[in-house]
Design an enzyme around this catalytic site. Structure first.
Site, PDB file in Angstrom:
ATOM      1  N   THR A 296       0.590  -4.203   2.042  1.00 41.65           N
ATOM      2  CA  THR A 296      -0.471  -3.691   1.178  1.00 41.65           C
ATOM      3  C   THR A 296      -0.759  -2.219   1.451  1.00 41.65           C
ATOM      4  O   THR A 296      -0.517  -1.722   2.565  1.00 41.65           O
ATOM      5  CB  THR A 296      -1.761  -4.509   1.426  1.00 41.65           C
ATOM      6  OG1 THR A 296      -2.871  -3.856   0.839  1.00 41.65           O
ATOM      7  CG2 THR A 296      -2.057  -4.654   2.918  1.00 41.65           C
ATOM      8  N   ASP A 297      -1.325  -1.544   0.455  1.00 42.64           N
ATOM      9  CA  ASP A 297      -1.756  -0.149   0.653  1.00 42.64           C
ATOM     10  C   ASP A 297      -2.986  -0.064   1.554  1.00 42.64           C
ATOM     11  O   ASP A 297      -3.330   1.019   2.034  1.00 42.64           O
ATOM     12  CB  ASP A 297      -2.035   0.538  -0.691  1.00 42.64           C
ATOM     13  CG  ASP A 297      -3.147  -0.116  -1.509  1.00 42.64           C
ATOM     14  OD1 ASP A 297      -3.657  -1.169  -1.083  1.00 42.64           O
ATOM     15  OD2 ASP A 297      -3.502   0.436  -2.571  1.00 42.64           O
ATOM     16  N   GLU A 298      -3.639  -1.209   1.794  1.00 42.44           N
ATOM     17  CA  GLU A 298      -4.885  -1.170   2.572  1.00 42.44           C
ATOM     18  C   GLU A 298      -4.656  -0.761   4.026  1.00 42.44           C
ATOM     19  O   GLU A 298      -5.590  -0.374   4.718  1.00 42.44           O
ATOM     20  CB  GLU A 298      -5.621  -2.508   2.470  1.00 42.44           C
ATOM     21  CG  GLU A 298      -5.883  -2.875   1.013  1.00 42.44           C
ATOM     22  CD  GLU A 298      -6.877  -4.003   0.790  1.00 42.44           C
ATOM     23  OE1 GLU A 298      -7.720  -4.238   1.652  1.00 42.44           O
ATOM     24  OE2 GLU A 298      -6.780  -4.640  -0.277  1.00 42.44           O
TER      25      GLU A 298
ATOM     26  N   LYS B 150      -2.558  -6.864   8.574  1.00 41.55           N
ATOM     27  CA  LYS B 150      -1.351  -6.485   7.824  1.00 41.55           C
ATOM     28  C   LYS B 150      -0.682  -5.263   8.487  1.00 41.55           C
ATOM     29  O   LYS B 150       0.546  -5.190   8.571  1.00 41.55           O
ATOM     30  CB  LYS B 150      -1.690  -6.172   6.357  1.00 41.55           C
ATOM     31  CG  LYS B 150      -2.104  -7.370   5.518  1.00 41.55           C
ATOM     32  CD  LYS B 150      -1.002  -8.424   5.339  1.00 41.55           C
ATOM     33  CE  LYS B 150       0.139  -7.963   4.468  1.00 41.55           C
ATOM     34  NZ  LYS B 150       1.089  -9.089   4.189  1.00 41.55           N
TER      35      LYS B 150
HETATM   36  P1  NAD Z   1      -2.409 -15.379  -1.934  1.00 44.50           P
HETATM   37  O1  NAD Z   1      -3.575 -15.538  -1.004  1.00 44.50           O
HETATM   38  O2  NAD Z   1      -2.596 -15.631  -3.391  1.00 44.50           O
HETATM   39  O3  NAD Z   1      -1.212 -16.331  -1.461  1.00 44.50           O
HETATM   40  C1  NAD Z   1      -0.846 -16.465  -0.123  1.00 44.50           C
HETATM   41  C2  NAD Z   1       0.119 -17.653  -0.027  1.00 44.50           C
HETATM   42  O4  NAD Z   1       0.509 -17.781   1.349  1.00 44.50           O
HETATM   43  C3  NAD Z   1      -0.504 -18.987  -0.434  1.00 44.50           C
HETATM   44  O5  NAD Z   1       0.380 -19.718  -1.240  1.00 44.50           O
HETATM   45  C4  NAD Z   1      -0.739 -19.698   0.898  1.00 44.50           C
HETATM   46  O6  NAD Z   1      -0.680 -21.113   0.798  1.00 44.50           O
HETATM   47  C5  NAD Z   1       0.410 -19.149   1.736  1.00 44.50           C
HETATM   48  N1  NAD Z   1       0.121 -19.193   3.176  1.00 44.50           N
HETATM   49  C6  NAD Z   1      -1.009 -18.763   3.790  1.00 44.50           C
HETATM   50  N2  NAD Z   1      -0.924 -18.990   5.130  1.00 44.50           N
HETATM   51  C7  NAD Z   1       0.291 -19.558   5.344  1.00 44.50           C
HETATM   52  C8  NAD Z   1       0.976 -20.003   6.509  1.00 44.50           C
HETATM   53  N3  NAD Z   1       0.401 -19.921   7.722  1.00 44.50           N
HETATM   54  N4  NAD Z   1       2.215 -20.509   6.389  1.00 44.50           N
HETATM   55  C9  NAD Z   1       2.814 -20.607   5.154  1.00 44.50           C
HETATM   56  N5  NAD Z   1       2.204 -20.214   4.006  1.00 44.50           N
HETATM   57  C10 NAD Z   1       0.954 -19.690   4.107  1.00 44.50           C
HETATM   58  O7  NAD Z   1      -1.859 -13.914  -1.655  1.00 44.50           O
HETATM   59  P2  NAD Z   1      -1.285 -12.839  -2.679  1.00 44.50           P
HETATM   60  O8  NAD Z   1      -2.407 -12.090  -3.275  1.00 44.50           O
HETATM   61  O9  NAD Z   1      -0.281 -13.484  -3.551  1.00 44.50           O
HETATM   62  O10 NAD Z   1      -0.547 -11.850  -1.661  1.00 44.50           O
HETATM   63  C11 NAD Z   1       0.795 -12.111  -1.241  1.00 44.50           C
HETATM   64  C12 NAD Z   1       1.235 -11.032  -0.287  1.00 44.50           C
HETATM   65  O11 NAD Z   1       1.156  -9.761  -0.919  1.00 44.50           O
HETATM   66  C13 NAD Z   1       0.362 -10.932   0.963  1.00 44.50           C
HETATM   67  O12 NAD Z   1       1.196 -10.675   2.068  1.00 44.50           O
HETATM   68  C14 NAD Z   1      -0.551  -9.759   0.681  1.00 44.50           C
HETATM   69  O13 NAD Z   1      -0.943  -9.120   1.877  1.00 44.50           O
HETATM   70  C15 NAD Z   1       0.349  -8.883  -0.162  1.00 44.50           C
HETATM   71  N6  NAD Z   1      -0.339  -8.008  -1.133  1.00 44.50           N
HETATM   72  C16 NAD Z   1      -1.273  -8.505  -1.993  1.00 44.50           C
HETATM   73  C17 NAD Z   1      -1.873  -7.669  -2.932  1.00 44.50           C
HETATM   74  C18 NAD Z   1      -2.865  -8.188  -3.946  1.00 44.50           C
HETATM   75  O14 NAD Z   1      -3.408  -7.408  -4.725  1.00 44.50           O
HETATM   76  N7  NAD Z   1      -3.117  -9.486  -4.020  1.00 44.50           N
HETATM   77  C19 NAD Z   1      -1.511  -6.320  -2.974  1.00 44.50           C
HETATM   78  C20 NAD Z   1      -0.558  -5.839  -2.067  1.00 44.50           C
HETATM   79  C21 NAD Z   1       0.033  -6.702  -1.161  1.00 44.50           C
HETATM   80  P1  TYD Z   2     -10.737  -7.493  -4.234  1.00 43.56           P
HETATM   81  O1  TYD Z   2     -10.298  -8.095  -5.529  1.00 43.56           O
HETATM   82  O2  TYD Z   2     -11.350  -8.391  -3.198  1.00 43.56           O
HETATM   83  O3  TYD Z   2      -9.500  -6.683  -3.639  1.00 43.56           O
HETATM   84  P2  TYD Z   2      -9.445  -5.648  -2.368  1.00 43.56           P
HETATM   85  O4  TYD Z   2     -10.669  -5.799  -1.559  1.00 43.56           O
HETATM   86  O5  TYD Z   2      -8.236  -6.164  -1.636  1.00 43.56           O
HETATM   87  O6  TYD Z   2      -9.271  -4.295  -2.961  1.00 43.56           O
HETATM   88  O7  TYD Z   2     -11.798  -6.366  -4.547  1.00 43.56           O
HETATM   89  C1  TYD Z   2     -11.495  -5.285  -5.426  1.00 43.56           C
HETATM   90  C2  TYD Z   2     -12.696  -4.358  -5.450  1.00 43.56           C
HETATM   91  O8  TYD Z   2     -13.788  -5.063  -6.054  1.00 43.56           O
HETATM   92  C3  TYD Z   2     -13.186  -3.975  -4.058  1.00 43.56           C
HETATM   93  O9  TYD Z   2     -13.663  -2.628  -4.116  1.00 43.56           O
HETATM   94  C4  TYD Z   2     -14.343  -4.926  -3.790  1.00 43.56           C
HETATM   95  C5  TYD Z   2     -14.913  -5.157  -5.169  1.00 43.56           C
HETATM   96  N1  TYD Z   2     -15.538  -6.496  -5.408  1.00 43.56           N
HETATM   97  C6  TYD Z   2     -16.809  -6.570  -5.974  1.00 43.56           C
HETATM   98  O10 TYD Z   2     -17.447  -5.551  -6.294  1.00 43.56           O
HETATM   99  N2  TYD Z   2     -17.344  -7.819  -6.175  1.00 43.56           N
HETATM  100  C7  TYD Z   2     -16.693  -8.969  -5.835  1.00 43.56           C
HETATM  101  O11 TYD Z   2     -17.249 -10.070  -6.030  1.00 43.56           O
HETATM  102  C8  TYD Z   2     -15.378  -8.860  -5.275  1.00 43.56           C
HETATM  103  C9  TYD Z   2     -14.606 -10.093  -4.890  1.00 43.56           C
HETATM  104  C10 TYD Z   2     -14.831  -7.589  -5.084  1.00 43.56           C
END
Ligand code: NAD
Ligand code: TYD
Length: 351
Positions: A133-135, A162
């Site tokens: 992630t960019d975080e 991460k």
């Molecule tokens: P998500 O929470 O929707 O899905 C995570 C998945 O991992 C789920 O299916 C869960 O069952 C599985 N999981 C969790 N713990 C586990 C374990 N111990 N063993 C096996 N499986 C396990 O997450 P997401 O939003 O799809 O993110 C996927 C990846 O992308 C993550 O690594 C996250 O850090 C990265 N990412 C997410 C975002 C975003 O905007 N959501 C952006 C950048 C990077």
């Molecule tokens: P989120 O979807 O949790 O992603 P991330 O924290 O990984 O960026 O949140 C996106 C933005 O929205 C973040 O600035 C937090 C804000 N946010 C709210 O204002 N209200 C909410 O209920 C949630 C879940 C997030």
């Protein structure tokens, strides 16, 4: 990188399900093994359309469980791992940081270790792709963008876990010579997104006429990318990146939370046949998230120039497609918001 059998971890989650779908459908000659623990965020309904594909296998298990992962490597002899499994929600990481250390750090190192032993002597023929992630870069002020060389400066337990996992992946490349690749992506949106995150949570609440909780003043900025564009970037990087490289992935699509929610409200007004401005009345400012990063923005020039990837979709179109999906998939939404979700919601948004 050419691969035949790939273990994709976290394939039942939001982004993972899009990655699994893309690889299963684009590469019928590959075998795709989805390793997922099926936590609250994992849902096999996300993959209903491809579950019967002959090149798709599902294996339920925990990435922290060494003997299970070893047995899986023994059984499938994977050419590569694409690692997405993680605890992914910042707010949950503030409540339960150890869960994030376990899955994101210990789980990643467990996978790396099993891969190191299984692939010994042939690292050049096997790839470990870590999705991050960019975080990890921390927060930006009003200007600037994250580049691949930006120093890590995580602030939440999620981003710290991460960042730690990214360091371990690089350490396995540098120390053991494993072929490792990392990508760091901005916020994703699209179908099958668990409704604890801003966009799907707001869609669900608008639909049900419930308050839309905006943290602080709503001035935090995120760079939103359509999830299918992320899956395509992962495909390109997996196949084309040189060993040991890192790529940033982003949408060039920065939005202040409050502006994004106003746009979403307006789309929802149209879709639900409400008067313009009606849904926006649900906007409710709530206590800010602790350690809330102000702004994220990705510079994805390296990915464009070296591997030719660019985002394909304008945000207005992607958001409308996302809203359409949630409105057409009421059963999915009802299933994931029943049970434990209610308890989570009450704890998270109590006054
Ligand atoms: P998500 O929470 O929707 O899905 C995570 C998945 O991992 C789920 O299916 C869960 O069952 C599985 N999981 C969790 N713990 C586990 C374990 N111990 N063993 C096996 N499986 C396990 O997450 P997401 O939003 O799809 O993110 C996927 C990846 O992308 C993550 O690594 C996250 O850090 C990265 N990412 C997410 C975002 C975003 O905007 N959501 C952006 C950048 C990077
Ligand atoms: P989120 O979807 O949790 O992603 P991330 O924290 O990984 O960026 O949140 C996106 C933005 O929205 C973040 O600035 C937090 C804000 N946010 C709210 O204002 N209200 C909410 O209920 C949630 C879940 C997030």
């Amino acid at each position: 990188m050419s691969a035949k059998t790939i273990i994709i971890t976290g394939g039942a989650g939001f982004i993972g399900s899009h990655v699994v779908r893309r690889f299963v459908t684009q590469y019928p000659e590959y075998t795709i093994v989805n390793l997922d623990k099926l936590t609250y965020a994992g849902n096999l309904a996300n993959l209903k359309d491809i579950e019967a594909a002959p090149n798709y296998k599902f294996e339920k298990g925990d990435i922290c469980d060494t003997s299970f992962v070893e047995q899986l490597f023994e059984q499938y002899k994977p050419d590569a791992v694409i690692h997405l499994a993680a605890e992914s929600h910042v707010d949950r990481s503030i409540t339960d940081p150890l869960d994030f250390v376990m899955t994101n750090v210990v789980g990643t190192v467990t996978l790396l270790n099993v891969a190191k032993n299984a692939w010994k002597g042939a690292y050049d023929q096997h790839r470990f792709y870590h999705v991050s992630t960019d975080e990890v870069y921390g927060t930006l002020g009003e200007v600037g963008m994250f580049e691949e060389t930006t120093a890590y400066d995580p602030h939440s337990p999620y981003s710290a876990s991460k960042a730690s996992s990214d360091h371990f992946v690089r350490a396995y490349h540098d120390t053991y010579g494993m072929d490792c690749v990392i990508s760091n992506c901005s916020n994703n949106y699209g179908s099958h997104h668990f409704p604890e995150k801003l966009i799907p949570l707001s869609i669900n609440n608008i639909k049900n006429n419930k308050p839309i909780p905006i943290y602080g003043k709503g001035e935090n900025v995120r760079d939103w990318l359509f999830v299918e564009d992320h899956a395509r970037a992962i495909d390109v990087i997996f196949h084309k990146a040189a060993t040991g490289t890192t790529y940033n992935i982003g949408g060039h699509n920065e939005w202040k939370n409050i502006d994004l929610i106003h746009l979403l409200c307006s789309v929802m007004d149209k879709k639900l046949g409400r008067e313009e401005g009606e849904s926006a009345k649900l906007i409710t400012y709530v206590t800010d998230r602790a350690g809330h990063d102000l702004r994220y923005a990705i510079d994805a020039t390296k990915l464009k120039e070296e591997l030719g990837w660019e985002p394909s979709l304008q945000f207005a179109e992607g958001l409308e497609r996302t809203v359409d999906w949630y409105l057409a998939n009421e059963e999915w939404l009802n299933n994931v918001t029943s049970g434990a979700y209610q308890q989570y919601y009450e704890n998270q948004y109590k006054a």
